[in-house]
Design an enzyme around this catalytic site. Structure first.
Site, short mmCIF file in Angstrom:
data_model
loop_
_atom_site.label_atom_id
_atom_site.label_comp_id
_atom_site.label_asym_id
_atom_site.label_seq_id
_atom_site.Cartn_x
_atom_site.Cartn_y
_atom_site.Cartn_z
N LYS A 158 0.83 -1.22 0.00
CA LYS A 158 0.00 0.00 0.00
C LYS A 158 0.87 1.27 0.00
CE LYS A 158 -4.00 -2.11 2.33
NZ LYS A 158 -4.86 -2.05 3.56
N TYR A 170 -12.43 -2.06 -3.67
CA TYR A 170 -12.85 -2.25 -2.28
C TYR A 170 -14.37 -2.27 -2.11
CZ TYR A 170 -8.40 -2.12 0.34
OH TYR A 170 -7.18 -2.42 0.90
N HIS A 221 -2.07 -5.46 1.63
CA HIS A 221 -3.36 -6.11 1.42
C HIS A 221 -3.10 -7.54 0.95
CE1 HIS A 221 -7.39 -7.00 -0.21
NE2 HIS A 221 -6.73 -7.58 -1.20
N GLU A 263 -9.81 -10.39 -7.57
CA GLU A 263 -8.81 -9.32 -7.37
C GLU A 263 -7.65 -9.42 -8.37
OE1 GLU A 263 -9.84 -8.75 -2.61
OE2 GLU A 263 -7.80 -9.29 -3.19
#
Ligand code: UDP
Ligand code: MG
Length: 132
Positions: A11, A51, A114, A125
């Site tokens: 991130k 998200y 993540h 994803e």
């Protein structure tokens, strides 16, 4: 041998602090393969799509703003649970010693990494970031 894949993200807080190689090395040293990796900077709309599962949560808007606030590194790795164990608990304060979030996480929102939480989400994803 399993061909399970998971999506892993370094991130913005960790990319900004030049922790990408350190974090990759933790995965590699613990027998995870990094199958693919790229540095990108996503828009807030893209973060909101990624998200989406959290759209009803009070932290959703801040989370999407945060993930799009700077470059991230998205990776495909080869084990869901091993990745999650190495990341540690969502809140760095609750994460076990030597986990990535314990070592590098700043707060529950700026928690450095993540990782997908299930086979089904991993597929979605990976598709989101690696297939056009
Ligand atoms: N998050 C947050 N506040 C919270 C819970 C979560 O900002 O109270 C953020 C945090 O960055 C977390 C992400 O939302 O990594 C997704 O939350 P989830 O519960 O899926 O945690 P994870 O699977 O990342 O451990
Ligand atoms: Mg999650």
């Amino acid at each position: 041998m399993s061909n399970e894949q998971t999506l892993s993200i370094v991130k913005p807080d960790a990319v900004e602090r030049n922790l990408v190689e350190d974090i990759k090395n933790i995965f590699i040293k613990n027998s995870l393969n990094i199958i693919d990796s790229k540095k990108i900077h996503i828009t807030k709309d893209e973060a909101s799509e990624f998200y989406k599962v959290h759209q009803s949560k009070p932290f959703y808007n801040d989370l999407c703003a945060y993930l799009s606030s700077g470059p991230i590194v998205v990776m495909i790795e080869n084990a869901i649970l091993a990745n999650r164990k190495l990341m540690g608990a969502t809140n760095p304060k609750e994460a076990e010693e030597n986990t990535i979030r314990k070592l590098y996480g700043i707060s529950i929102d700026k928690n450095s990494v993540h990782g997908s939480d299930s086979l089904e989400n991993a597929k979605k994803e990976i598709e989101f970031f690696f297939k056009n």
